[in-house]
Design an enzyme around this catalytic site. Structure first.
Site, PDB file in Angstrom:
ATOM      1  N   LYS A  80      12.578   5.007 -13.446  1.00  0.00           N
ATOM      2  CA  LYS A  80      11.801   3.431 -13.499  1.00  0.00           C
ATOM      3  C   LYS A  80      12.714   2.381 -14.594  1.00  0.00           C
ATOM      4  CE  LYS A  80       9.541   1.123  -9.933  1.00  0.00           C
ATOM      5  NZ  LYS A  80       9.596   1.554  -8.410  1.00  0.00           N
ATOM      6  N   VAL A 181       5.124  -2.995   7.661  1.00  0.00           N
ATOM      7  CA  VAL A 181       4.290  -1.585   8.463  1.00  0.00           C
ATOM      8  C   VAL A 181       3.470  -1.608   8.993  1.00  0.00           C
ATOM      9  CG1 VAL A 181       4.128   0.700   7.382  1.00  0.00           C
ATOM     10  CG2 VAL A 181       5.659  -0.735   6.228  1.00  0.00           C
ATOM     11  N   TYR A 183       1.889  -3.312  11.317  1.00  0.00           N
ATOM     12  CA  TYR A 183       1.797  -3.425  12.847  1.00  0.00           C
ATOM     13  C   TYR A 183       3.223  -2.792  13.819  1.00  0.00           C
ATOM     14  CZ  TYR A 183       2.662  -6.203  17.415  1.00  0.00           C
ATOM     15  OH  TYR A 183       2.660  -6.496  18.125  1.00  0.00           O
TER      16      TYR A 183
END
Ligand code: NAI
Length: 351
Positions: A80, A181, A183
């Site tokens: 990261k 996502v 829905y």
């Protein structure tokens, strides 16, 4: 506080602090593990209050990426990058190029991608200085469909283990968040006969689910306490904290939101209450599977196969948790540790 004393330190392979006076770049890149492949992880651009906060975030998020990649069956390790600054005010092409030169210095051990505060267009600028970039504008697609499908597969495994049910007909599912996502997850659930209770702070999103999917709407501050068989947090991180844990009624929690547990102690509290919590980094791995597909040169069919395999990985993880009376989160850690030792991603889907 020194790097090695940071409580988020977990034997990371390396941590790089990079600065470029000409452009104002200040970044931390943490490579947690490259045991399974080059460390993959997004570039977060945030106005951290201090460099210690930036370091903690990089350490914590890179470690989580190792777990996510390994459980997703992907040939990547965990990394990261965090850039300290306000993306609206401080993000310039020169700064992103300078960051790209730092990434290039890793010689392919770190592959960066977009994250909070960066976009596919930013990746294209970073790409001027290094080819070790995923998520470029021409290849980055909408990951939400794959994420929603993966959550559905994880939920199938959890519902089978906890409720002994193979299907969703009449199953009561409460969904928090009806965005890209949430829905789509509701559509999968409705297609399989589930009865939906939903909440979103966006009234239009709620109206759509009510009209199209026959969902029942509840106010946003009530959704976590709904009497349902499954709760699917698909809005925000940190929703499962001391206050919300006390009001939960669903025996299964499985959703897309990142970092749903406010702190490490929550997993044990959920287990003590008999609530099965599916670790979010497994349930929502469809996103990273789909995002890395173009970088790996993997086609749609293979991507779909890997997303569907979240069912088997989740089943295996929950079986291990049950057998050894540990939390699913601890079972995930164990599977990941085994995968790193064996240098093979979890599951049979390793590329
Ligand atoms: P989104 O931004 O499209 O949807 C989030 C929805 O949550 C919005 O409709 C918003 O109005 C709603 N919301 C915000 N606060 C709320 C509250 N207090 N109560 C109820 N609803 C609230 O985001 P998306 O893409 O659907 O992602 C959902 C979650 O899944 C996020 O936590 C994201 O980090 C995570 N995720 C998404 C992936 C993807 O492929 N899009 C991949 C992995 C994780």
């Amino acid at each position: 506080m020194g790097v090695f004393d940071n409580t988020d330190w977990d034997a990371h392979e390396s941590v790089c602090f990079a600065a470029d006076a000409a452009t104002g770049l200040r970044a931390v890149i943490a490579l947690h593990s490259t045991a399974l492949g080059p460390a993959g992880g997004g570039v977060r651009f945030r106005p951290y209050a201090s460099s210690e906060d930036a370091l903690s975030d990089a350490l914590r998020l890179s470690r989580a990426m190792t777990a996510k990649m390994a459980l997703a069956g992907l040939p990547f390790g965990g990394g990261k990058a965090v850039i300290i600054g306000d993306p609206r005010a401080d993000k310039t092409a020169a700064l992103l190029e300078a960051f790209g030169r730092v990434v290039e210095g890793f010689g392919g051990r770190y592959i960066c991608g977009e994250d909070v505060g960066t976009t596919p267009q930013d990746m294209a600028i970073i790409n001027r200085a290094t080819r070790h970039v995923a998520g470029l504008p021409e290849t980055s697609g909408d990951t939400a469909p794959a994420t929603a499908h993966g959550v559905f597969q994880a939920m199938r495994a959890a519902v089978r283990r906890k409720l002994g049910r193979e299907d969703f007909a009449g199953l009561r599912v409460a969904v928090q968040g009806l965005g890209s996502v949430g829905y789509r997850l509701c559509v999968h659930l409705a297609d399989h006969g589930a009865i939906l209770t939903v909440a979103d702070v966006n009234d239009e999103a709620v109206a759509r689910a009510v009209a199209a999917l026959d969902a029942t709407a509840v106010p946003s501050d009530r959704i976590l306490a709904v009497d349902a068989d499954v709760l699917a947090p698909c809005a925000l991180g940190g929703v499962l904290d001391a206050a919300s844990l006390a009001m939960l009624r669903a025996p299964v929690i499985c959703g897309a939101a990142n970092n749903q547990l406010a702190d490490g102690g929550c997993a044990a509290i959920l287990a003590a209450r008999g609530i099965l919590f599916v670790p979010d980094f497994l349930a929502n791995a469809g996103g990273v599977i789909s995002a890395t597909g173009p970088f790996l040169g993997v086609g749609e069919a293979e991507t779909e196969r890997k997303v569907a395999a979240i069912f088997e990985t989740c089943d295996r993880l929950l079986a291990l948790a049950e057998r050894d009376s540990i939390t699913p989160s601890d079972a995930a850690e164990r599977l990941v540790a085994e995968a790193l030792k064996a240098k093979r991603p979890v599951g049979s889907m390793a590329a």
